[in-house]
Design a protein around this motif. Sequence first.
Motif, PDB file in Angstrom:
ATOM      1  N   GLN A 171      -1.069   0.189   4.264  1.00 54.64           N
ATOM      2  CA  GLN A 171      -2.269   0.420   3.453  1.00 54.64           C
ATOM      3  C   GLN A 171      -3.193   1.440   4.104  1.00 54.64           C
ATOM      4  O   GLN A 171      -3.779   2.286   3.431  1.00 54.64           O
ATOM      5  N   ALA A 172      -3.303   1.381   5.428  1.00 55.54           N
ATOM      6  CA  ALA A 172      -4.159   2.333   6.137  1.00 55.54           C
ATOM      7  C   ALA A 172      -3.631   3.756   6.021  1.00 55.54           C
ATOM      8  O   ALA A 172      -4.390   4.711   5.810  1.00 55.54           O
ATOM      9  N   LEU A 183      -1.538   4.928   3.630  1.00 54.57           N
ATOM     10  CA  LEU A 183      -1.606   5.362   2.229  1.00 54.57           C
ATOM     11  C   LEU A 183      -3.027   5.733   1.821  1.00 54.57           C
ATOM     12  O   LEU A 183      -3.234   6.684   1.068  1.00 54.57           O
ATOM     13  N   SER A 184      -4.016   4.982   2.309  1.00 53.82           N
ATOM     14  CA  SER A 184      -5.408   5.280   1.954  1.00 53.82           C
ATOM     15  C   SER A 184      -5.885   6.603   2.526  1.00 53.82           C
ATOM     16  O   SER A 184      -6.814   7.221   2.001  1.00 53.82           O
ATOM     17  N   SER A 185      -5.219   7.055   3.615  1.00 55.10           N
ATOM     18  CA  SER A 185      -5.588   8.340   4.212  1.00 55.10           C
ATOM     19  C   SER A 185      -4.742   9.486   3.664  1.00 55.10           C
ATOM     20  O   SER A 185      -4.843  10.615   4.127  1.00 55.10           O
TER      21      SER A 185
END
Length: 330
Positions: free
Chosen positions: A59-60, A62-64
């Motif tokens: 998630q970290a 993908l969010s970046s």
Amino acid sequence: MLEILGSLFPAAVLAGTPLLLGALGEILTERAGNLNLGVEGMMFMGAISGLAGSYFYEQAVLSSGGTPSGVISAVIALITSMLAGMLGALIYSFLTISLRANQNVTGLTLTIFGTGFGNFFGEYIGQKAGGYVAVSSVTKAAFSGLRIPVLSDLPVLGSLLFSYNWLVYLAVLLAVLMSWFFARSRVGLNLRAVGEDPATADAVGINVTLYKYAATVIGGGICGIGGMYMSMVTTSGVWVHGCVSGYGWLAVALVIFATWRPFRGMIVALIFGGLTIMRMYVSIPGLPAQIYDMLPYAATILVLVVTSMRSSREHAQPKSCGLNYFREER
């Protein structure tokens, strides 16, 4: 018959790997004289921590705007699950070694705590994720079959030995290294001395407390990896409530069946792994599915009965296992 065995053997290896990891962790713990019945709890803690570590990493990234790496995700799962298992074992160690609490009660309490820990955070993270928590196909691929060039393409042998996931090879490597450690290394022999007679070991200058802490905490970390196997391989990277489902207790029984010997544990884990998935490969008309589910546990009872009847000094439990060491009474 050969066709059934050819299909059953690889499946038994995969099903027996978490049992082997749990048993190896408990063997290391009991060799130091600590009877930790919290294997189930530590496996639950490792299961949710490994899955959560990979999930939050993905998630970290993908969010970046990046793309997650399956290798990095797998390493994070390995580290977080081991740390979670070590945390559970550290709690047990502090209570039993430093505070001298009853080992049986503390281990059972750790099982209750770890089971609640895993199921609570599994459901909590799942709700935050929109219903359930699952890793991406990239991470799932990192826990699938590990293909080795040339060797994996060999007929028969390649599919039997060189197409398992990397955790299978890690478990086998740990079993071999632990066998050598207990039999050949000075530290391993000192550890065995602590498990057999801590007072004598203390008298010759061995730091009993250090050995007990180190063996128990590292053993808990190995159990945590076994739990991570359940959530990342057995349930394919999806959190399933109660996913460990008694494997921790089977691992404790395996320790007795393997007579506290890591190498023998590989054979025992293979047998029990085969029993857990036998219903998928061997069908007996009229036999209820519940009977197949009972086989591993019925075998556990049989093993305990036979082991108690054929007890010998060579295959006996370490003498101080389950007993707290009071240095003042030395």
